[in-house]
Design a protein around this motif. Structure first.
Motif, short mmCIF file in Angstrom:
data_model
loop_
_atom_site.label_atom_id
_atom_site.label_comp_id
_atom_site.label_asym_id
_atom_site.label_seq_id
_atom_site.Cartn_x
_atom_site.Cartn_y
_atom_site.Cartn_z
N GLN A 1 0.84 -1.21 0.00
CA GLN A 1 0.00 0.00 0.00
C GLN A 1 0.88 1.26 0.00
OE1 GLN A 1 -2.66 0.19 3.35
NE2 GLN A 1 -3.71 2.00 2.57
N ILE A 2 0.44 2.26 -0.77
CA ILE A 2 1.19 3.51 -0.82
C ILE A 2 0.50 4.52 0.09
CG2 ILE A 2 1.91 5.42 -2.34
CD1 ILE A 2 2.20 3.22 -4.52
N SER A 3 1.25 5.04 1.06
CA SER A 3 0.69 6.02 2.00
C SER A 3 1.85 6.72 2.69
CB SER A 3 -0.17 5.30 3.04
OG SER A 3 -0.46 6.18 4.10
N SER A 4 1.63 7.95 3.14
CA SER A 4 2.68 8.66 3.87
C SER A 4 2.73 8.21 5.33
CB SER A 4 2.45 10.17 3.79
OG SER A 4 1.18 10.44 4.33
N LYS A 5 1.75 7.39 5.74
CA LYS A 5 1.73 6.86 7.11
C LYS A 5 1.98 5.35 7.07
CE LYS A 5 -2.09 9.82 8.65
NZ LYS A 5 -1.48 10.86 9.42
N THR A 6 2.30 4.81 8.24
CA THR A 6 2.42 3.35 8.33
C THR A 6 1.89 2.90 9.68
OG1 THR A 6 3.93 1.48 8.03
CG2 THR A 6 4.80 3.33 9.28
N THR A 7 1.33 1.68 9.72
CA THR A 7 0.87 1.12 11.00
C THR A 7 1.73 -0.10 11.32
OG1 THR A 7 -1.38 1.93 10.69
CG2 THR A 7 -1.09 0.11 12.24
N ILE A 8 2.27 -0.11 12.53
CA ILE A 8 3.08 -1.26 12.96
C ILE A 8 2.36 -1.95 14.11
CG2 ILE A 8 5.27 -0.22 12.22
CD1 ILE A 8 5.81 0.49 15.16
N SER A 9 2.75 -3.19 14.41
CA SER A 9 2.19 -3.82 15.61
C SER A 9 3.28 -4.56 16.37
CB SER A 9 1.02 -4.74 15.29
OG SER A 9 1.31 -5.56 14.20
N TYR A 10 3.18 -4.45 17.70
CA TYR A 10 4.08 -5.15 18.61
C TYR A 10 3.38 -6.43 19.03
CZ TYR A 10 6.22 -0.53 18.87
OH TYR A 10 6.82 0.66 18.56
N VAL A 11 4.12 -7.54 19.01
CA VAL A 11 3.51 -8.85 19.28
C VAL A 11 3.97 -9.35 20.66
CG1 VAL A 11 3.29 -11.23 18.47
CG2 VAL A 11 3.59 -9.37 16.81
N TYR A 12 3.03 -9.42 21.59
CA TYR A 12 3.34 -9.88 22.95
C TYR A 12 2.77 -11.28 23.16
CZ TYR A 12 4.33 -4.98 24.08
OH TYR A 12 4.85 -3.72 24.12
N PRO A 13 3.63 -12.29 23.36
CA PRO A 13 3.11 -13.64 23.67
C PRO A 13 2.48 -13.66 25.06
CG PRO A 13 5.42 -13.71 23.02
CD PRO A 13 5.08 -12.28 23.25
N GLN A 14 1.44 -14.48 25.19
CA GLN A 14 0.73 -14.53 26.48
C GLN A 14 0.22 -15.93 26.77
OE1 GLN A 14 -2.40 -11.61 26.45
NE2 GLN A 14 -0.93 -10.09 27.21
N LYS A 15 -0.10 -16.14 28.03
CA LYS A 15 -0.76 -17.39 28.45
C LYS A 15 -2.17 -17.40 27.88
CE LYS A 15 0.90 -19.39 32.63
NZ LYS A 15 2.26 -18.86 32.50
N TYR A 16 -2.60 -18.57 27.44
CA TYR A 16 -3.98 -18.70 26.96
C TYR A 16 -4.91 -19.09 28.11
CZ TYR A 16 -8.08 -20.95 24.99
OH TYR A 16 -9.37 -21.32 24.72
N GLU A 17 -6.00 -18.37 28.22
CA GLU A 17 -7.01 -18.73 29.22
C GLU A 17 -8.36 -18.84 28.52
OE1 GLU A 17 -6.84 -16.37 33.01
OE2 GLU A 17 -5.24 -15.37 31.88
N PRO A 18 -8.97 -20.05 28.51
CA PRO A 18 -10.25 -20.23 27.82
C PRO A 18 -11.27 -19.19 28.28
CG PRO A 18 -9.44 -22.33 28.66
CD PRO A 18 -8.53 -21.27 29.20
N GLY A 19 -11.95 -18.59 27.30
CA GLY A 19 -12.99 -17.61 27.62
C GLY A 19 -12.44 -16.20 27.83
N VAL A 20 -11.12 -16.08 28.02
CA VAL A 20 -10.54 -14.76 28.29
C VAL A 20 -9.85 -14.21 27.03
CG1 VAL A 20 -8.82 -13.50 29.66
CG2 VAL A 20 -10.21 -15.30 30.72
N ASN A 21 -9.03 -15.05 26.39
CA ASN A 21 -8.36 -14.61 25.15
C ASN A 21 -8.47 -15.72 24.09
OD1 ASN A 21 -6.49 -16.35 26.32
ND2 ASN A 21 -5.23 -14.69 27.10
N GLU A 22 -7.84 -15.51 22.94
CA GLU A 22 -8.05 -16.42 21.80
C GLU A 22 -6.94 -17.46 21.71
OE1 GLU A 22 -10.48 -16.50 19.42
OE2 GLU A 22 -11.56 -14.92 20.45
N PRO A 23 -7.29 -18.72 21.40
CA PRO A 23 -6.26 -19.75 21.25
C PRO A 23 -5.60 -19.65 19.87
CG PRO A 23 -8.43 -20.69 20.89
CD PRO A 23 -8.64 -19.23 21.17
#
Ligand code: FAD
Ligand code: UDP
Length: 375
Positions: free
Chosen positions: A293-315
């Motif tokens: 994509q051509i744009s003067s802006k950019t979006t980045i993401s930081y990836v934090y590993p985490q413990k999985y807890e059913p019902g709380v976050n995604e597996p």
């Protein structure tokens, strides 16, 4: 509502099966997903700054399968793209998979050349060697190198991502990113590599856009099951959840993504930069490299590993190791008992570390063996 098939999950597995059943068998399908969008973890969308982002981490499509490539090419054109990754060691941007170029970034010229020669002599040019195999096979200066790569590229990263060290996981996990004895900096060497030209979600829309397919989003299937008449079900969610965890919970790893938009065209030199040592995140992702994509802006993401807890976050990641496979087999046996009514497939229902192409291949094969001929 009355349908032939109820499909739980609109990721690659659910979408492929829905498409096949609707178009090849002419049968009615209802696809239910608890999220507010289709596409499962491969979903992409425009953020508030107009940048196309991958909500669940960068997804690069790669496959050696003609069957999978030809199948998906009915629903999208492709933007050619070769993914590259760097890992930060002692402040240097080192190509990963570790290869002959990586040696030259890290070591003085003469030493790098010597190691290069030894690697080629011992394994041959162009050969891929998983790190755990390199450690076993190496001697002398090569064993220094094997230990160096193990410690700097794999050990800390793996601990951060999995909370396990590489020896506590199936060898196939670190084997996904072997040492490559060549100057190829690409993350994958598959025959077909690219990104759907207008994004994954546009492709999913086309797969699911058949009049025989109805969609119900924002809905956990358990809320509506009793109101829907269906002949058979396909379930692509976590298999342990389906059976109410009767044999205990299957372990998964999850991630948290923190997005940031910057007033600059690009933030980093490649789409993914790994940080095995510094910070709590493992990776910084910049999807503009993938999408073009051509744009003067950019979006980045930081990836934090985490413990999985059913019902709380995604597996997100099944954890490939023997004890988990044994536990999964108990659930597989439960699934076998009801297979005339419910079919299980996908990264979560098969508890397998599938890439996108493997999820599609699994769905196409299941369609042929269990659905297409029998219905
Ligand atoms: P999913 O995409 O997980 O879809 C399952 C769907 O089921 C979800 O939408 C979920 O909401 C729904 N669901 C679950 N339970 C219920 C319920 N109770 N009721 C209703 N709906 C439910 N592969 C690659 O080839 N290249 C990559 O670069 C790549 N990068 C990845 C990065 C990350 C961070 C992750 C996690 C995976 C990556 N993958 C990559 C793998 C890819 O995401 C999977 O192969 C693919 O998503 C599997 O598709 P699926 O349909 O089996 O599962
Ligand atoms: N890995 C590592 N260092 C790296 C890249 C990968 O230790 O720089 C290991 C780590 O255990 C990781 C696995 O190899 O989980 C598979 O890497 P891949 O990039 O395929 O992971 P994914 O993209 O699926 O998160």
């Amino acid at each position: 509502m009355k349908v032939d098939w109820l499909i739980i999950g609109s990721g690659f597995t659910g979408a492929t099966l829905a498409e096949r059943i609707a178009t090849q068998l002419g049968q009615k399908v209802l696809v239910v997903d608890k999220r507010d969008h289709i596409g499962g973890n491969s979903y992409d969308c425009f953020d508030e700054h107009g940048i196309l982002i991958h909500k669940y981490g960068s997804h690069t499509f790669h496959t050696n399968s003609d069957m999978v490539w030809n199948y998906l090419s009915q629903f999208t054109q492709w933007r050619p793209y070769f993914h590259e990754v760097r890992t930060v060691i002692d402040g240097k941007m080192v190509p990963v998979p570790f290869n002959l170029n990586s040696l030259h970034v890290l070591f003085p010229k003469n030493f790098a050349e010597k190691l290069e020669e030894l690697l080629i002599q011992h394994f041959g040019f162009g050969v891929k060697v998983p790190i755990l195999k390199l450690r076993e096979a190496a001697s002398g200066e090569l064993s220094f190198l094997a230990d160096y790569i193990y410690q700097n590229v794999f050990y800390k990263y793996t601990l951060k991502h999995w909370e396990l060290d590489p020896e506590q996981l199936d060898r196939s996990v670190t084997g996904r990113v072997p040492v490559i004895i060549s100057r190829d900096n690409r993350y994958f060497q598959d025959k077909y590599q690219g990104l759907p030209k207008h994004g994954y979600t546009r492709m999913f829309n086309r797969m699911l856009g058949h009049p025989n397919i109805k969609l119900m989003l924002n809905t956990d299937y358990r809320e509506v099951m009793n109101q829907i008449k269906y002949k058979r079900m396909i379930y692509t969610g976590p298999i342990d959840e389906y059976f109410n965890y009767v044999h205990g919970t299957l372990p998964y790893r999850t991630l948290q993504f923190e997005f940031e938009t910057l007033d600059q065209e690009y933030h980093q030199e490649v789409g993914t930069v790994n940080y095995p040592f510094e910070y709590d995140y493992t990776r910084v992702l910049e999807q503009k490299h993938l999408t073009g994509q051509i744009s003067s802006k950019t979006t980045i993401s930081y990836v934090y590993p985490q413990k999985y807890e059913p019902g709380v976050n995604e597996p997100y990641y099944p954890i490939p190791r023997n004890e988990n496979r044994e536990l999964y087999k108990l659930y597989q046996a439960e699934a076998d008992k009801i297979k005339d009514k419910v079919l299980f497939a996908g990264r979560l229902a098969d508890y397998r570390y599938y890439n996108m192409d493997q999820a599609v291949a699994r769905a196409l094969t299941l369609f042929k063996s269990e659905i297409g001929l029998k219905s």
